[in-house]
Design a protein around this motif. Structure first.
Motif, PDB file in Angstrom:
ATOM      1  N   VAL A 374       0.857  -1.185   0.000  1.00  0.00           N
ATOM      2  CA  VAL A 374       0.000   0.000   0.000  1.00  0.00           C
ATOM      3  C   VAL A 374       0.888   1.228   0.000  1.00  0.00           C
ATOM      4  N   ALA A 375       0.670   2.144  -0.954  1.00  0.00           N
ATOM      5  CA  ALA A 375       1.574   3.285  -1.059  1.00  0.00           C
ATOM      6  C   ALA A 375       0.921   4.506  -1.685  1.00  0.00           C
ATOM      7  N   THR A 376       1.301   5.666  -1.181  1.00  0.00           N
ATOM      8  CA  THR A 376       1.023   6.922  -1.885  1.00  0.00           C
ATOM      9  C   THR A 376       2.106   7.049  -2.950  1.00  0.00           C
ATOM     10  N   LEU A 377       1.964   6.262  -4.031  1.00  0.00           N
ATOM     11  CA  LEU A 377       3.110   6.063  -4.908  1.00  0.00           C
ATOM     12  C   LEU A 377       3.266   7.084  -6.019  1.00  0.00           C
ATOM     13  N   THR A 378       2.143   7.450  -6.668  1.00  0.00           N
ATOM     14  CA  THR A 378       2.301   8.293  -7.866  1.00  0.00           C
ATOM     15  C   THR A 378       1.240   9.382  -7.989  1.00  0.00           C
ATOM     16  N   GLY A 379       1.665  10.530  -8.523  1.00  0.00           N
ATOM     17  CA  GLY A 379       0.713  11.550  -8.936  1.00  0.00           C
ATOM     18  C   GLY A 379      -0.120  11.034 -10.105  1.00  0.00           C
ATOM     19  N   ALA A 380       0.436  10.127 -10.886  1.00  0.00           N
ATOM     20  CA  ALA A 380      -0.255   9.630 -12.076  1.00  0.00           C
ATOM     21  C   ALA A 380      -1.566   8.923 -11.740  1.00  0.00           C
ATOM     22  N   VAL A 381      -1.617   8.240 -10.611  1.00  0.00           N
ATOM     23  CA  VAL A 381      -2.867   7.551 -10.278  1.00  0.00           C
ATOM     24  C   VAL A 381      -3.962   8.555  -9.925  1.00  0.00           C
TER      25      VAL A 381
END
Ligand code: BES
Ligand code: MN
Ligand code: ZN
Length: 500
Positions: A374-381
């Motif tokens: 689980v991650a705040t991974l990308t602006g793209a999402v």
């Protein structure tokens, strides 16, 4: 908040407020609503006739009883049409009822188990939803305010029709409280400013969870991580003066069945400046919550430890800051993760996948065969899905579907995005095994696939919560700020894996 269950009739309660539900389209109130209406000499019927009360989902009407009932106020809470009443409806409704009454200075109220009328849900489900809604909707992060005097709801009483129904309602109350507490723990960690919520403090929070529930904890420090070869995580950490921590919580729910395991791994970047590829001022402003994925793991482990599903769950949180200090890693550095894979740093701001590479590889080294990260991974999402759904990716459709279904069961939306093999060409490196970035297109997929490189044969799913972990305005049971997503999904997932 105190929550009690008593048997009786809601019209007999003496309280600052009583709460009854109303289905859309009702013209002739029956049940609790009917009894309240009668006591108020038909006031509700006449408001229905005037078209002022419709019972629309979320509609709230506050009436003053002026001595006609022992309670001072009545809230008529609209449930919508009977065929669409769900625990999601009741959770959101209880949140807005709680906030309405709090805004009137009410600190104690009595409610029926909403939505349990004809064709509705069971009383235990309703009680759980009411408690979750109230506790989540009334949550406030105000510990840094010096004025602590604004009123808060302290006590809710749920009414059971008779004594035989109390135990069932209480079991729902208990579940609701455990789950809401876990979500609120996650929220409070993510709302905490980054000078407070350091990796060390995340570990302290995890330690509190372990000591209060009795589950195992291990916290690895920098030398221990170096010993294990966690070069990807330590590369991110080296630009910061804050010591990194790898937090490991273990719940043994099925000790005689080691294969029945689940590893949940969460990004714990306590502040993401971007590193030497520094973010803009605006881009940096929300980066205190770049540890929301890790906080969701700690929250979920707390609830799992109390609900006790028959499954072994390991929670792993690689926690560090991403800072541009004098020792910071450079774009074009090459690091080696604990499984031996080398990674060229294309961009120091793509740090989440680096710490998760070692987090996921560590889960594998412990023998975990089912993984969710689980991650705040990308602006793209956020560009793709906004704040209505988290992105989900993975390497096994059955496992992805299981996770989506767990989300659905608690009203947390997950939307699958593709992981076609051809995307992997985008993050090839000329000099290392892979690069940590992959050009312009499909940013959320690239981030996911890079983490997947470390899943090594396990069933793996990745949740990108960059758009769902916080909200900029009050939204149902979510106050402004951290939402606590996807704690409830993770808890439901663990329960779905219970061998009982
Ligand atoms: N933490 C950010 C992603 C993020 C952005 C979360 C906005 C919440 C809101 C992540 O570490 C990041 O910086 N991602 C980069 C990746 C890029 C450099 C490949 C991004 O999305 O721009
Ligand atoms: Mn970043
Ligand atoms: Zn980040």
């Amino acid at each position: 908040m105190e929550i009690s269950v008593v048997a009786g009739n809601i019209t007999q309660q003496e309280s600052p407020a009583i709460v009854v539900g109303m289905l859309q389209g009702v013209t002739d109130p029956a049940g609790a609503l009917g009894e309240v209406d009668q006591a108020l000499d038909g006031a509700i019927t006449s408001l229905i006739e005037d078209g002022e009360i419709k019972g629309n989902r979320g509609e709230l009407t506050l009436l003053h009883t002026l001595g006609k009932l022992p309670s001072k106020r009545v809230v008529v809470a609209g449930l919508g049409y009977s065929d669409s009443v769900s625990i999601n409806t009741v959770r959101a409704l209880a949140a807005s009822v709680g906030r309405l009454l709090r805004s009137k200075g009410v600190t104690q109220f009595v409610s029926v188990v909403l939505g349990t009328g004809e064709g509705g849900m069971g009383e235990s489900e309703s009680a759980q939803a009411v408690v979750e809604g109230a506790e989540l909707g009334l949550y406030r992060f105000d510990k840094h305010k010096t004025d602590q005097s604004s009123p808060q709801v302290r006590e809710i009483t749920l009414i059971a029709a008779d004594d035989s129904k109390i135990a069932n309602i209480e079991s729902g109350v208990n579940r609701g409280r455990i789950i809401a507490d876990a979500v609120n723990l996650c929220r409070s960690m993510a709302n905490e400013p980054p000078n407070f919520m350091t990796p060390t403090m995340m570990a302290e929070n995890a330690l509190d969870v372990a000591t209060s529930t009795g589950i195992e904890i291990e916290v690895l420090d920098r030398p221990q991580m170096a010993e294990l070869g966690m070069g990807a995580l330590l590369g991110v950490a080296q630009g910061s003066d804050e010591p990194p921590k790898l937090i490991v919580l273990r719940y043994h729910g099925d000790p005689n069945n080691e294969e029945n395991n689940l590893g949940i791994v969460g990004k714990g970047i306590t502040f993401d400046s971007g590193g030497l590829d520094l973010k803009s001022a605006a881009g940096m402003l929300e980066m205190k919550s770049d540890m929301a994925g890790g906080a969701s793991i700690i929250g979920a482990m707390k609830a799992i430890a109390q609900l006790k599903p028959k499954v072994n769950v390991i929670g792993i949180v690689p926690a560090t800051e991403n800072m541009p200090g004098g020792k910071a890693q450079r774009p074009s550095d090459v690091v080696k993760a604990m499984n031996g894979k080398t990674i060229e740093i294309g961009n120091t701001d793509a740090e989440g996948r680096l710490v998760l590479a070692d987090g996921v590889a560590y889960a594998r080294s412990l023998g975990i065969t089912k993984i969710v990260d689980v991650a705040t991974l990308t602006g793209a999402v956020v560009v793709a899905l906004g704040n209505l759904a988290s992105g989900i990716f993975g390497n096994d459709q059955n496992w992805i579907d299981t996770v989506i279904q767990s989300g659905e069961s608690v009203g947390e939306r997950l939307w699958q995005l593709p992981t076609f093999d051809e995307y992997k060409d985008q993050y090839k490196s000329d000099i290392a095994d892979i690069n940590n970035t992959g050009g312009r297109g499909a940013g959320a997929t690239i981030g996911a696939l890079i983490i997947g490189e470390f899943a090594d044969g396990a069933q793996w799913a990745h949740l990108d919560i960059a758009g769902t972990n916080r909200t900029s305005s009050v939204d149902g049971f979510n106050p402004k700020g951290a939402t606590g997503a996807p704690v409830r999904t993770l808890v439901a997932l663990a329960e779905s894996q219970s061998s009982e």
